[in-house]
Design a protein around this motif. Structure first.
Motif, PDB file in Angstrom:
ATOM      1  N   GLN A 289      25.306  -3.960  43.655  1.00  0.00           N
ATOM      2  CA  GLN A 289      24.991  -2.586  43.300  1.00  0.00           C
ATOM      3  C   GLN A 289      24.986  -1.715  44.563  1.00  0.00           C
ATOM      4  O   GLN A 289      25.019  -2.209  45.688  1.00  0.00           O
ATOM      5  CB  GLN A 289      23.640  -2.529  42.603  1.00  0.00           C
ATOM      6  CG  GLN A 289      23.526  -3.463  41.389  1.00  0.00           C
ATOM      7  CD  GLN A 289      24.549  -3.160  40.311  1.00  0.00           C
ATOM      8  OE1 GLN A 289      24.474  -2.112  39.670  1.00  0.00           O
ATOM      9  NE2 GLN A 289      25.501  -4.057  40.099  1.00  0.00           N
ATOM     10  N   THR A 290      24.940  -0.409  44.366  1.00  0.00           N
ATOM     11  CA  THR A 290      24.999   0.505  45.509  1.00  0.00           C
ATOM     12  C   THR A 290      23.820   0.335  46.451  1.00  0.00           C
ATOM     13  O   THR A 290      23.926   0.637  47.642  1.00  0.00           O
ATOM     14  CB  THR A 290      25.054   1.960  45.020  1.00  0.00           C
ATOM     15  OG1 THR A 290      23.956   2.205  44.127  1.00  0.00           O
ATOM     16  CG2 THR A 290      26.371   2.234  44.285  1.00  0.00           C
ATOM     17  N   ASP A 291      22.692  -0.178  45.932  1.00  0.00           N
ATOM     18  CA  ASP A 291      21.527  -0.389  46.800  1.00  0.00           C
ATOM     19  C   ASP A 291      21.528  -1.771  47.452  1.00  0.00           C
ATOM     20  O   ASP A 291      20.567  -2.147  48.132  1.00  0.00           O
ATOM     21  CB  ASP A 291      20.228  -0.173  46.021  1.00  0.00           C
ATOM     22  CG  ASP A 291      20.060  -1.170  44.866  1.00  0.00           C
ATOM     23  OD1 ASP A 291      20.953  -2.026  44.674  1.00  0.00           O
ATOM     24  OD2 ASP A 291      19.041  -1.086  44.153  1.00  0.00           O
ATOM     25  N   GLY A 292      22.595  -2.541  47.227  1.00  0.00           N
ATOM     26  CA  GLY A 292      22.708  -3.864  47.828  1.00  0.00           C
ATOM     27  C   GLY A 292      22.194  -4.989  46.970  1.00  0.00           C
ATOM     28  O   GLY A 292      22.403  -6.173  47.278  1.00  0.00           O
ATOM     29  N   SER A 293      21.513  -4.674  45.877  1.00  0.00           N
ATOM     30  CA  SER A 293      21.015  -5.713  44.972  1.00  0.00           C
ATOM     31  C   SER A 293      22.165  -6.261  44.138  1.00  0.00           C
ATOM     32  O   SER A 293      23.254  -5.674  44.082  1.00  0.00           O
ATOM     33  CB  SER A 293      19.935  -5.143  44.054  1.00  0.00           C
ATOM     34  OG  SER A 293      20.472  -4.120  43.227  1.00  0.00           O
ATOM     35  N   LEU A 294      21.927  -7.393  43.466  1.00  0.00           N
ATOM     36  CA  LEU A 294      22.952  -8.035  42.659  1.00  0.00           C
ATOM     37  C   LEU A 294      22.568  -8.029  41.187  1.00  0.00           C
ATOM     38  O   LEU A 294      21.447  -8.399  40.825  1.00  0.00           O
ATOM     39  CB  LEU A 294      23.175  -9.477  43.132  1.00  0.00           C
ATOM     40  CG  LEU A 294      23.709  -9.665  44.547  1.00  0.00           C
ATOM     41  CD1 LEU A 294      23.795 -11.151  44.886  1.00  0.00           C
ATOM     42  CD2 LEU A 294      25.071  -9.011  44.713  1.00  0.00           C
ATOM     43  N   ARG A 295      23.494  -7.589  40.358  1.00  0.00           N
ATOM     44  CA  ARG A 295      23.320  -7.682  38.905  1.00  0.00           C
ATOM     45  C   ARG A 295      24.142  -8.864  38.421  1.00  0.00           C
ATOM     46  O   ARG A 295      25.305  -9.023  38.808  1.00  0.00           O
ATOM     47  CB  ARG A 295      23.802  -6.392  38.236  1.00  0.00           C
ATOM     48  CG  ARG A 295      23.805  -6.457  36.705  1.00  0.00           C
ATOM     49  CD  ARG A 295      24.099  -5.100  36.100  1.00  0.00           C
ATOM     50  NE  ARG A 295      25.422  -4.607  36.428  1.00  0.00           N
ATOM     51  CZ  ARG A 295      26.531  -4.926  35.756  1.00  0.00           C
ATOM     52  NH1 ARG A 295      26.469  -5.788  34.736  1.00  0.00           N
ATOM     53  NH2 ARG A 295      27.690  -4.416  36.100  1.00  0.00           N
TER      54      ARG A 295
END
Length: 706
Positions: A289-295
């Motif tokens: 994701q744009t914040d670096g987290s993973l979906r």
């Protein structure tokens, strides 16, 4: 205490001895050096194969590190995990088709020597990245470290699931021939050669980006001295020549991918009157994701008897079956093809059929020329080419194939009386004209009946009408920008415009009359004709389907008149409307009808911007360039001539080459743009095949510590 000390010393001595023995047994990857010439081409000299592969991995990383790491990440099915939503579709295709899992199996199946070579290449990539951290982008570093499985997965993905069985074909109801991914290849024998030496032309046409790009190199080790190109990120050359022989490859018409329609029932699918259960496996796709987290997204892969389900809609499912998924020796076959010294050795290698597609063109200094429709062709129980190019019934064993044709069944031509061979992505029957192979002697599903594109006609015309061919002739003909299509219809267009009689129509007629039917930098009239053709065929998206069999022509194509038919315009009224509409567009956009081709079409990379030449393959331009629009109203190549090599197997070897977009993509390299001036000037550069030549044109040297 004294005895204890002696014991410790003895143990340490034994450990040191074991370590030394292990070090002696383990091959050194670093017995190599790279001579970088002034075009950024690495000439790698190594004392053993492992060191050669290690240095080659290093060299590719120096010139293309960010790109190859991106490609290896995608081959894992983790592009979206590393770089976001843009890569989701490609990752799903990799995951659905078990690319990475199959690569793990293929790694185990490699011969020990090749496994060591692949390990060495991967180590070269890793070492370059670790020792030059400022040269690799932070985004690309997410992939590190890589291993040999990543290399195999990448080669497998590109060959089997981009070229042979692409996701894009799901949207097409029928397989279509065209110039989207194409090439030119020639072999000229002694009877047609001015010097009596065989000649070879290698000329792939592919997009100027991403996995389609090539890397030029020379690889030298004991028993090996080969020059050519690798598809980006491949650990071996994929088109190559040595001092005595060489080969080119072109995308061929092999149908090694079939879609089967399944009727869903009771959680499974109907099969021979019963219900058969799917084999299912849940897999995971992670998306940054744009914040670096993973979906995380779960993917349930359903396997039928045909292969994985790749589409499901309205109570129906489409399963895909792909040939060649049990052939784990593709990389080794490429390696051995590049080393083959003559036709006998080459045939022994290619008869393994580890590469699932591509026409292969070969020549050696013994006077042999050879063309092979190389393919894993399924032995199909029913149907012809057209039947299998669509979606077939998947509920019955009557359409299931389980074997592929052996080497002896494939169309091939060796040393024809014409003295020449050619392929420009058409079916194998017109490798030389008159034809050697009768298509009726082969299964109807193996390839389409004889046909020619206008580019094929240009190829056949030049070879047929030449008397004796020199290396310089090959270069000149290769760089031909003549528009074959123009010869067939410009006369009719001029007559139509003159008969219409308006001031605008007369101006159109004057411009087309003065035009030389070429797409050189200064050609005036080429752009007007190009815009007309696109309107005449019904839009840009239909251009690739323009062929000699088109109903737009008054006189149809005739194999007995292979490069003068079709001709004339079937619907003059529609053609005139398209022509006048094109003229209106050109004048509105550029202020005049006689705008020079190179003013509108540009060779542009970074801050280098030069007049362009060459043109669309479907219009019959042998120097193929596909025009892509830019924001400033100009056009640039998005596809076309990537690498050209013209080789004479003389003693010593003579050759000229050009890698259109340069031999590097790293942002700090001057070799991104240094060959564009030659491209614009329609020139090629000499190959520096000997070590002395490489040293005379040395830019820098990389020496690996022993």
């Amino acid at each position: 205490m004294f005895r204890k000390s002696i014991h410790i010393i003895v143990v340490l001595g034994l450990l040191l001895q074991i370590a030394e023995t292990h070090a002696q047994q383990k091959p050194s990857y670093k017995q190599a050096e790279i001579l970088w010439d002034t075009w950024g081409v690495p000439h790698i000299y190594a004392k053993n194969n492992e060191s050669l592969f290690y240095a080659y991995g290093w060299a590719q990383s120096k010139n293309h590190g960010n790109l190859i790491l991106q490609l290896y990440g995608q081959a894992r099915g983790k592009g979206a995990e590393y770089w976001g939503e843009k890569y989701v579709s490609a990752d799903r295709w990799v995951i659905l088709n078990s690319v990475y899992e199959r690569a793990q199996e293929w790694y185990k199946a490699q011969k020990p020597a090749m496994r060591k070579n692949l390990d060495a290449f991967a180590q070269g990539v890793n070492d370059y990245a670790s020792q030059n951290p400022d040269k690799i982008s932070e985004e690309a570093k997410r992939v590190l470290p890589i291993d040999a499985i990543d290399l195999i997965a990448h080669c497998h993905r590109v060959t089997h699931f981009v070229f042979l069985a692409s996701e894009a074909r799901l949207a097409a109801t029928e397989r279509v021939q065209g110039d989207k991914n194409g090439s030119n290849a020639w072999a000229v024998g002694p009877s047609k050669s001015a010097t009596g030496n065989t000649l070879l032309l290698t000329n792939p046409h592919l997009p100027w980006r991403d996995l389609y790009m090539y890397f030029e190199a020379q690889l030298v080790a004991p028993g090996v001295n080969t020059y050519g190109i690798s598809r980006m990120g491949f650990p071996v050359l994929t088109m190559a020549f040595n001092a005595t022989g060489g080969y080119a490859q072109t995308v061929n018409t092999n149908d090694g991918q079939d879609f089967y329609e399944l009727s869903l029932a009771e959680g499974g699918y109907r099969w021979d009157g019963k219900v058969k259960a799917f084999e299912t496996k849940e897999k995971s796709l992670k998306i940054r994701q744009t914040d670096g987290s993973l979906r995380e997204e779960k993917i349930v892969v359903k396997h039928s008897i045909h292969g994985p389900v790749v589409s499901e809609k309205g109570g129906k499912a489409i399963a895909m079956r792909v040939a060649g998924l049990q052939q784990s020796g593709m990389i080794e076959q490429y390696w051995d093809m590049a080393k083959a010294k003559d036709l006998e050795e080459f045939e022994a290698v290619v008869s393994r059929l580890q590469i699932p597609m591509y026409t292969l063109m070969f020549a050696d200094n013994k006077g042999n020329i050879f063309n092979l429709f190389n393919a894993e062709v399924p032995k199909r129980p029913v149907g012809d080419w057209k039947y299998w190019s669509g979606v077939v019934r998947g509920d019955t064993s009557s359409t299931l194939w389980t074997q592929t044709h052996p080497y002896k069944d494939l169309p091939k031509v060796k040393n024809p009386t014409t003295g020449w061979l050619q392929n420009t992505n058409e079916p194998p029957w017109t490798a030389t004209v008159p034809m050697v192979n009768n298509y009726k002697d082969f299964p109807a599903y193996m390839a389409p009946p004889p046909q020619m594109s206008f580019r094929t006609q240009s190829s056949v015309r030049m070879l047929s009408t030449a008397s004796k061919i020199t290396l310089d002739d090959v270069v000149e003909m290769k760089l031909s920008t003549k528009m074959e299509l123009a010869d067939r219809i410009v006369g009719d267009l001029v007559a139509l415009a003159q008969a219409e009689g308006s001031t605008e129509a007369k101006e159109v007629a004057a411009v087309l009359t003065a035009w030389d039917h070429r797409t050189d930098n200064e050609s005036k009239g080429a752009f007007l004709f190009d815009r007309f053709v696109r309107k005449w065929v019904g839009g840009n998206e239909k251009l690739n389907s323009l062929g000699t069999a088109s109903t737009l022509f008054a006189k149809p194509w005739d194999l007995n008149q292979p490069y003068s038919t079709p001709s004339g315009i079937a619907d003059p009224k529609a053609a005139l409307l398209a022509l006048l509409d094109a003229a209106k567009e050109v004048k509105a956009t550029h202020g005049r009808l006689d705008v020079a081709w190179g003013e509108v079409f540009r060779f542009r990379i970074n801050d280098v911007d030069l007049p362009g030449n060459g043109g669309p393959g479907p219009m019959g331009v042998f120097r193929t360039m596909t025009l892509g629009p830019t924001s400033d109203g100009k056009f640039v190549p998005v596809h076309g001539d990537t690498y050209v090599a013209a080789i004479e197997f003389s003693k010593p070897l003579k050759a000229k080459v050009l890698t259109s977009y340069g031999n590097a993509t790293q942002p700090d390299s001057k070799h991104q743009t240094d060959q564009l001036p030659l491209l614009s000037e329609k020139k090629m550069r000499p190959i520096w095949f000997s070590r002395k030549e490489a040293e005379q044109h040395l830019e820098e040297k990389t020496i690996f510590d022993k």
